[in-house]
Design a protein around this motif. Structure first.
Motif, PDB file in Angstrom:
ATOM      1  N   ASN A  32       1.340  -4.900  11.195  1.00 43.43           N
ATOM      2  CA  ASN A  32       1.651  -3.584  11.751  1.00 43.43           C
ATOM      3  C   ASN A  32       1.039  -2.475  10.904  1.00 43.43           C
ATOM      4  OD1 ASN A  32       3.094  -4.524  13.945  1.00 43.43           O
ATOM      5  ND2 ASN A  32       5.075  -4.441  12.894  1.00 43.43           N
ATOM      6  N   LEU A  33       1.039  -2.678   9.580  1.00 42.35           N
ATOM      7  CA  LEU A  33       0.450  -1.685   8.688  1.00 42.35           C
ATOM      8  C   LEU A  33      -1.059  -1.581   8.909  1.00 42.35           C
ATOM      9  CD1 LEU A  33       0.408   0.289   6.344  1.00 42.35           C
ATOM     10  CD2 LEU A  33       0.486  -1.672   4.766  1.00 42.35           C
ATOM     11  N   TYR A  36      -1.527   0.378  11.951  1.00 41.13           N
ATOM     12  CA  TYR A  36      -1.192   1.781  11.735  1.00 41.13           C
ATOM     13  C   TYR A  36      -2.314   2.493  10.998  1.00 41.13           C
ATOM     14  CZ  TYR A  36       1.923   5.766  11.139  1.00 41.13           C
ATOM     15  OH  TYR A  36       2.492   7.018  11.204  1.00 41.13           O
ATOM     16  N   TRP A  37      -2.883   1.830   9.990  1.00 43.13           N
ATOM     17  CA  TRP A  37      -4.008   2.409   9.254  1.00 43.13           C
ATOM     18  C   TRP A  37      -5.186   2.665  10.190  1.00 43.13           C
ATOM     19  CZ3 TRP A  37      -5.063   4.109   4.317  1.00 43.13           C
ATOM     20  CH2 TRP A  37      -6.396   4.257   3.975  1.00 43.13           C
ATOM     21  N   ARG A  40      -4.337   5.688  12.474  1.00 46.78           N
ATOM     22  CA  ARG A  40      -4.109   7.001  11.911  1.00 46.78           C
ATOM     23  C   ARG A  40      -5.285   7.543  11.081  1.00 46.78           C
ATOM     24  NH1 ARG A  40      -1.060  10.555  13.253  1.00 46.78           N
ATOM     25  NH2 ARG A  40       0.023  11.045  11.297  1.00 46.78           N
ATOM     26  N   ARG A 146       9.030   0.397   7.992  1.00 47.97           N
ATOM     27  CA  ARG A 146       9.619   1.664   8.437  1.00 47.97           C
ATOM     28  C   ARG A 146      10.780   1.425   9.402  1.00 47.97           C
ATOM     29  NH1 ARG A 146       5.816   6.226  11.018  1.00 47.97           N
ATOM     30  NH2 ARG A 146       5.568   6.936   8.874  1.00 47.97           N
ATOM     31  N   SER A 200       7.950   3.465   2.477  1.00 48.62           N
ATOM     32  CA  SER A 200       7.166   2.596   3.355  1.00 48.62           C
ATOM     33  C   SER A 200       5.710   3.030   3.286  1.00 48.62           C
ATOM     34  CB  SER A 200       7.666   2.660   4.807  1.00 48.62           C
ATOM     35  OG  SER A 200       7.259   3.858   5.438  1.00 48.62           O
ATOM     36  N   GLU A 202       3.709   3.274   5.720  1.00 47.66           N
ATOM     37  CA  GLU A 202       3.453   4.188   6.833  1.00 47.66           C
ATOM     38  C   GLU A 202       3.832   5.622   6.466  1.00 47.66           C
ATOM     39  OE1 GLU A 202       4.261   0.120   8.610  1.00 47.66           O
ATOM     40  OE2 GLU A 202       5.111   1.370   7.034  1.00 47.66           O
ATOM     41  N   ASP A 203       4.956   5.787   5.759  1.00 46.24           N
ATOM     42  CA  ASP A 203       5.364   7.125   5.336  1.00 46.24           C
ATOM     43  C   ASP A 203       4.371   7.714   4.332  1.00 46.24           C
ATOM     44  OD1 ASP A 203       7.569   7.050   6.955  1.00 46.24           O
ATOM     45  OD2 ASP A 203       9.003   6.604   5.364  1.00 46.24           O
ATOM     46  N   ASP A 206       1.394   8.899   6.319  1.00 47.47           N
ATOM     47  CA  ASP A 206       1.726  10.119   7.051  1.00 47.47           C
ATOM     48  C   ASP A 206       1.777  11.335   6.135  1.00 47.47           C
ATOM     49  OD1 ASP A 206       1.836   8.753   9.403  1.00 47.47           O
ATOM     50  OD2 ASP A 206       4.016   8.771   9.606  1.00 47.47           O
TER      51      ASP A 206
END
Length: 339
Positions: A32-33, A36-37, A40, A146, A200, A202-203, A206
């Motif tokens: 998932n990471l 996400y990378w 984003r 997350r 996390s 993801e945080d 962000d």
């Protein structure tokens, strides 16, 4: 256009590469990471292997199960299994050295030593300096997904919930660790600074994007070779052509799960440099250093500026302060130079 830079200063040097081609189930936290990378980050930069190595080791099934328990406020009842499966640091009271780490944390001497900082003029090929100790002393931990982290309390107003979740007795090392982390994360930022604690990956991504935009590069020193020894500076490359730029730096904070205190650094120059053995002149490491400019705009009581002022016998307002960034840090570079 300059590529934004993210200097990550992580708490461990165990770096493992990961890719979507490894056959992982796409619903695992690590996969998932990766997704996400890719979603984003604007450019197709290579994925930061260290960040991936710190992703949660939970399986897709366990991640979903613990997320459901967290939503039901029932995670504390499954604490031993959660701690072991998620690679957390949950028993500080049984670790002899951790109490020293916890109670030394508020003191700047716990993490700043003579030699950690140097003047920008030292960042030249052929110069010899003593390299600071960039070996990590904190326990190995992983980020939380997350999906779990977002359901957990993190506030001094919810200290009772946190103590119950992590089975922290009154006056225990666990309680002290939680309180110190909350105090650090809830402290006011310096003028012009943006800060946030992240648990996390993801945080962290962000936060970097909120400060720098989506075009981000992660840089860090490759390893710990040369620590506490005299080294010679090899070839030096100024990022962004050596011009002043903006970055985000993330520093590890002692907590049950992997937690970083991230903050914006608006006026810096960043250098990459080969680190050589001063005798044989052979390359032993590749380092990243950031040099803070115009520090008169910063809080004069900031730990880095206070120590630098002591080391150079100058007022903090006159410093061009440089620090070699260990692989426990994250530097994100902004795409518009600051002039």
């Amino acid at each position: 256009m300059t590529t934004p830079l993210l200097l990550l200063f992580f708490s461990s040097l165990i770096v493992g590469s990961a890719s979507a081609s490894t056959g992982e189930n796409l619903s695992t936290p690590k996969s998932n990471l990766i997704g996400y990378w890719n979603e984003r980050i604007q450019r197709n930069h290579s994925k930061p292997t260290f960040l991936l190595s710190k992703a949660s080791p939970l399986s897709a099934v366990d991640s979903a199960r613990f997320s459901k328990l967290a939503a039901e406020n029932a995670l504390s009842s499954h604490f031993p299994a959660f701690c072991a499966s998620a690679n957390l640091f949950c028993y500080p009271d049984s670790t002899p050295s951790v109490e020293e780490l916890i109670f030394a944390a508020p003191a700047i001497t716990a993490w700043v030593r003579r030699g950690n900082f140097f003047r920008e003029s030292i960042a030249e090929e052929g110069k010899v300096m003593r390299m600071p100790n960039i070996k990590d002393k904190t326990p190995e931990r992983s980020f939380l997904p997350r999906s779990i982290l977002s359901k957990l309390p993190f506030s001094t107003f919810k200290i009772s919930e946190l103590k119950r979740l992590f089975h922290a007795d009154d006056n225990s090392a666990m309680e002290s660790m939680i309180v110190e982390a909350l105090n650090e994360c809830e402290s006011a930022p310096s003028p012009g600074e943006t800060k946030r604690c992240v648990g996390s990956a993801e945080d962290m991504i962000d936060f970097a994007i909120s400060v720098l935009g989506r075009n981000i590069v992660v840089r860090s020193t490759e390893n710990v070779k040369g620590s506490k020894q005299n080294i010679m500076i090899g070839s030096v490359k100024g990022i962004n052509g050596g011009k002043v730029m903006q970055l985000v730096a993330c520093h590890p904070t002692l907590f049950p799960y992997l937690l970083y205190s991230c903050h914006s650094v608006p006026k810096v120059r960043v250098y990459e440099m080969d680190i050589l053995d001063p005798n044989s002149k052979t390359k032993i490491n590749h380092g990243v250093a950031s040099c803070h400019m115009h520090t008169s705009d910063s809080n004069p009581n900031h730990a880095e500026l206070t120590i630098a002022s002591v080391l150079t016998n100058q007022g903090a307002s006159s410093l061009d302060l440089c620090k070699l960034r260990s692989s426990t840090y994250d530097v994100k570079q902004i795409n518009v130079p600051i002039v």
